[in-house]
Design a protein around this motif. Structure first.
Motif, short mmCIF file in Angstrom:
data_model
loop_
_atom_site.label_atom_id
_atom_site.label_comp_id
_atom_site.label_asym_id
_atom_site.label_seq_id
_atom_site.Cartn_x
_atom_site.Cartn_y
_atom_site.Cartn_z
N GLY A 28 0.79 -1.23 0.00
CA GLY A 28 0.00 0.00 0.00
C GLY A 28 0.82 1.27 0.00
N HIS A 29 2.06 1.21 0.46
CA HIS A 29 2.85 2.44 0.61
C HIS A 29 4.29 2.30 0.14
CE1 HIS A 29 -0.42 4.25 2.93
NE2 HIS A 29 -0.57 3.05 3.47
N GLY A 30 4.98 1.25 0.58
CA GLY A 30 6.41 1.10 0.31
C GLY A 30 6.73 0.94 -1.16
N TRP A 31 5.99 0.09 -1.86
CA TRP A 31 6.29 -0.17 -3.27
C TRP A 31 6.10 1.10 -4.11
CZ3 TRP A 31 9.09 -3.15 -6.02
CH2 TRP A 31 8.93 -3.20 -7.40
N ASP A 32 5.03 1.84 -3.84
CA ASP A 32 4.77 3.07 -4.58
C ASP A 32 5.88 4.10 -4.35
OD1 ASP A 32 2.96 4.81 -6.21
OD2 ASP A 32 3.01 5.99 -4.35
N LYS A 33 6.30 4.24 -3.13
CA LYS A 33 7.40 5.17 -2.84
C LYS A 33 8.68 4.73 -3.54
CE LYS A 33 5.86 6.95 1.62
NZ LYS A 33 4.62 6.23 1.81
N PHE A 34 8.95 3.44 -3.51
CA PHE A 34 10.16 2.92 -4.13
C PHE A 34 10.15 3.14 -5.65
CE2 PHE A 34 12.47 -0.63 -6.15
CZ PHE A 34 13.75 -0.36 -5.68
N THR A 35 9.02 2.86 -6.28
CA THR A 35 8.95 2.95 -7.75
C THR A 35 8.85 4.40 -8.24
OG1 THR A 35 6.56 2.57 -7.71
CG2 THR A 35 7.99 0.65 -8.07
N HIS A 36 8.48 5.32 -7.38
CA HIS A 36 8.37 6.73 -7.76
C HIS A 36 9.34 7.60 -6.95
CE1 HIS A 36 4.46 4.98 -8.96
NE2 HIS A 36 4.72 5.67 -10.06
N LEU A 37 10.45 7.02 -6.61
CA LEU A 37 11.44 7.68 -5.76
C LEU A 37 11.86 9.05 -6.31
CD1 LEU A 37 12.92 6.90 -3.13
CD2 LEU A 37 14.75 6.00 -4.53
N ALA A 38 12.29 9.10 -7.54
CA ALA A 38 12.79 10.35 -8.12
C ALA A 38 11.70 11.42 -8.21
CB ALA A 38 13.38 10.08 -9.50
N ALA A 39 10.51 11.00 -8.57
CA ALA A 39 9.41 11.96 -8.73
C ALA A 39 8.96 12.55 -7.40
CB ALA A 39 8.23 11.28 -9.42
N ARG A 40 9.10 11.81 -6.32
CA ARG A 40 8.60 12.26 -5.02
C ARG A 40 9.67 12.91 -4.15
NH1 ARG A 40 4.56 8.05 -2.44
NH2 ARG A 40 4.04 9.94 -1.34
N ALA A 41 10.94 12.81 -4.56
CA ALA A 41 12.05 13.23 -3.69
C ALA A 41 12.02 14.71 -3.35
CB ALA A 41 13.38 12.88 -4.35
N GLN A 42 11.53 15.56 -4.23
CA GLN A 42 11.58 17.00 -3.98
C GLN A 42 10.45 17.51 -3.09
OE1 GLN A 42 14.23 18.80 -4.83
NE2 GLN A 42 15.02 16.84 -5.55
N GLY A 51 15.54 17.07 5.18
CA GLY A 51 15.48 17.22 3.73
C GLY A 51 14.48 16.23 3.17
N SER A 52 13.77 16.64 2.13
CA SER A 52 12.74 15.78 1.55
C SER A 52 13.30 14.46 1.02
CB SER A 52 12.01 16.52 0.42
OG SER A 52 11.21 17.53 0.96
N ALA A 53 14.45 14.53 0.35
CA ALA A 53 15.03 13.31 -0.21
C ALA A 53 15.43 12.33 0.89
CB ALA A 53 16.23 13.66 -1.09
N MET A 54 16.03 12.84 1.96
CA MET A 54 16.43 11.97 3.08
C MET A 54 15.20 11.39 3.77
SD MET A 54 18.71 10.52 4.93
CE MET A 54 20.28 11.32 4.93
N SER A 55 14.18 12.20 4.00
CA SER A 55 12.95 11.71 4.63
C SER A 55 12.31 10.62 3.79
CB SER A 55 11.96 12.86 4.84
OG SER A 55 12.46 13.77 5.79
N LEU A 56 12.28 10.83 2.47
CA LEU A 56 11.73 9.81 1.58
C LEU A 56 12.58 8.54 1.62
CD1 LEU A 56 9.78 8.81 -0.60
CD2 LEU A 56 11.21 9.99 -2.30
#
Length: 139
Positions: A28-42, A51-56
């Motif tokens: 529900g959460h981990g896979w989506d974050k992993f697969t969209h890492l670059a798009a969500r980092a900022q 920092g947003s990237a470190m928190s992600l």
């Protein structure tokens, strides 16, 4: 049923809790974050000002990597710690001012993974299998 049946039921219960909660969090959460890492980092939330990237990255580690370890019961108590920390931050810092409905799911994950930490993985886990194979420690 005697204590052997109680022990087996308890271990099955821990397996269901451990694997079920881990699978739901990962899917529900981990896979989506992993697969969209670059798009969500900022623009990922940064409640601890790391920092947003470190928190992600920390969220992906907890929800993606640690959930797999908890699900299979490997290094379970160690793997649960980042997950619990993540949900303490979500419930008590990030969503502190939100209504209960908003943070209820995060609180359910928090309570479930605290229970896994306190109870351990049970006998139906790789931790137990490894422990049995390694035998008692000799001085």
């Amino acid at each position: 049923m005697g204590s052997n049946g109680d022990t087996l039921r308890g271990s099955i219960g821990l397996l269901v809790l451990r694997a079920g909660m881990s699978a739901m969090l990962f899917c529900g959460h981990g896979w989506d974050k992993f697969t969209h890492l670059a798009a969500r980092a900022q623009d990922f939330p940064d409640p601890l000002h790391l920092g947003s990237a470190m928190s992600l990255g920390l969220a992906v580690f907890a929800e993606g990597v640690c959930t797999v370890f908890v699900a299979i019961g490997l290094f379970t108590r160690w793997a649960v710690i980042p997950i619990v920390i993540l949900f303490v931050v979500i419930v008590f810092i990030h969503s502190a001012q939100d209504p209960w409905k908003v943070k209820e799911l995060a609180a359910l994950y928090l309570v479930s993974f605290v229970a896994v930490f306190l109870l351990g993985p049970g006998s139906l886990a790789l931790d137990s299998w490894i422990s049995l194979r390694m035998g008692p420690k000799k001085d």
